[in-house]
Design an enzyme around this catalytic site. Sequence first.
Site, PDB file in Angstrom:
ATOM      1  N   TYR A 130      74.979 111.363 -64.045  1.00 46.63           N
ATOM      2  CA  TYR A 130      74.378 112.407 -64.865  1.00 46.63           C
ATOM      3  C   TYR A 130      75.289 112.931 -65.958  1.00 46.63           C
ATOM      4  O   TYR A 130      74.820 113.575 -66.894  1.00 46.63           O
ATOM      5  CB  TYR A 130      73.884 113.544 -63.954  1.00 46.63           C
ATOM      6  CG  TYR A 130      72.745 113.081 -63.082  1.00 46.63           C
ATOM      7  CD1 TYR A 130      71.456 112.968 -63.598  1.00 46.63           C
ATOM      8  CD2 TYR A 130      72.962 112.690 -61.773  1.00 46.63           C
ATOM      9  CE1 TYR A 130      70.404 112.506 -62.822  1.00 46.63           C
ATOM     10  CE2 TYR A 130      71.929 112.227 -60.981  1.00 46.63           C
ATOM     11  CZ  TYR A 130      70.650 112.139 -61.514  1.00 46.63           C
ATOM     12  OH  TYR A 130      69.621 111.662 -60.738  1.00 46.63           O
ATOM     13  N   PHE A 416      67.403 121.515 -54.093  1.00 50.58           N
ATOM     14  CA  PHE A 416      66.011 121.332 -54.514  1.00 50.58           C
ATOM     15  C   PHE A 416      65.769 119.875 -54.871  1.00 50.58           C
ATOM     16  O   PHE A 416      64.835 119.498 -55.494  1.00 50.58           O
ATOM     17  CB  PHE A 416      65.649 122.245 -55.690  1.00 50.58           C
ATOM     18  CG  PHE A 416      66.617 122.191 -56.850  1.00 50.58           C
ATOM     19  CD1 PHE A 416      66.460 121.246 -57.843  1.00 50.58           C
ATOM     20  CD2 PHE A 416      67.677 123.077 -56.946  1.00 50.58           C
ATOM     21  CE1 PHE A 416      67.341 121.177 -58.924  1.00 50.58           C
ATOM     22  CE2 PHE A 416      68.548 123.039 -58.013  1.00 50.58           C
ATOM     23  CZ  PHE A 416      68.389 122.094 -59.000  1.00 50.58           C
TER      24      PHE A 416
END
Length: 416
Positions: A130, A416
């Site tokens: 990322y 999450f």
Amino acid sequence: MSDDSGTRGTELRTLRRSEWDTWYATLVRAFGGVPESAEELELYRSLTEPDRSLGVWEGGECVGTAGSFSFLTTVPGGARVPAAGVTMVGVAATHRRRGVLTSLMRRQLDEVRALGEPLAVLTASEPAIYGRFGYGAATFQVNAEIDTARVRLSVPDGTDDVRLRYAVPGEVLDECEAVYARLVPGRPGMLARRPGWERLGLLDPESERDGASPLQCVLARRDGEVTGYARFRVRPAWGNEGPDGTVVLKDLAGLDPVTEAALWRFLFDVDLTSTLAVRGRPVDEAWQYQVSDLRRCRPVLRDALYVRPVDVGAALSARTYQAPVDVVFEVEDAFCPWNAGRWRLSGDPKGASCERTSDAADLALSVRELGAAYLGGVSLTSLGAAGRVRQMRPGALAEASVAFGSDVAPWLPHGF
């Protein structure tokens, strides 16, 4: 080939709710293929926002997934800023190195920008992936294995005034959520939970217990008011010398230091146990300074929330700054070129503005470093020492670094 995909023979499009099972199965397979419990599947199905979820399809097969949740996250100064909680990212092993992930990230950030959300945030299974899309590690957390048979806890005056009682987790959910909601504005990185997310704290699949009990809960009261809670499991064990169980902490919250201390003391003293396993706690939490021997707590630091400014001007304007700052950033952002160029940040503890400028740059950095420093937990000075921030005006790095800091360490309370 779809115009949206960038990958020959595939189509990138928004998820249809009827496709969720196939889409999610692709994600599960990308993470090893171990099926989740019915409880977990039902929760994540209900939390998924289809209009924010993307799939790459080849014929009738889903070969790539990505989604985001519509979060509000606390930033320095206490404001709650819209942030896309990037999640459920996976690519079929058969379709690696074909541009599937890049196309998903490209489409997703374009859509986040169109929604007017200044930030994208995620937790990274593999951080190296990322970074190239502009995400920087902005919060960290502490894991620990505390030897409660040998480590003592020194608590502040007033701790004995806190009363604890066992409660059925589901029956006191509203009281626990009220405590959590009061804590959200006080710590950068915390997420304001939207309806449905409160159920995450009750998730208790047997597959995650590893021989421990079902989820237990203790509620704390002070002066008749609920001021905190702890959710945990107990894993019994017996050795040649007697009981040797482990308390496994799921989450803990307290509205004041004495409530927190009372909850930690309780966890240290659970009968028939000698270890307290702690995961994902704030790096500045008080228990680390109350223990008699930190070494026997075996603390381990780990990266947690990664932050990416999607709109540099809006993101930097949304937070406040510890000290007055007036600095021009030269921002590099090849993946989201609308952020590239010079930005003047002027701010103080009361507010800030960040606008385009043609003035000479004081500091040069990529959007990844800006994301890492954004919540105040990573020092711009440290990034400069690492060669990731360049100073063009003497004193500008120190000025900006002090201003970006936070007295309270940023923290992501749950994944999450």
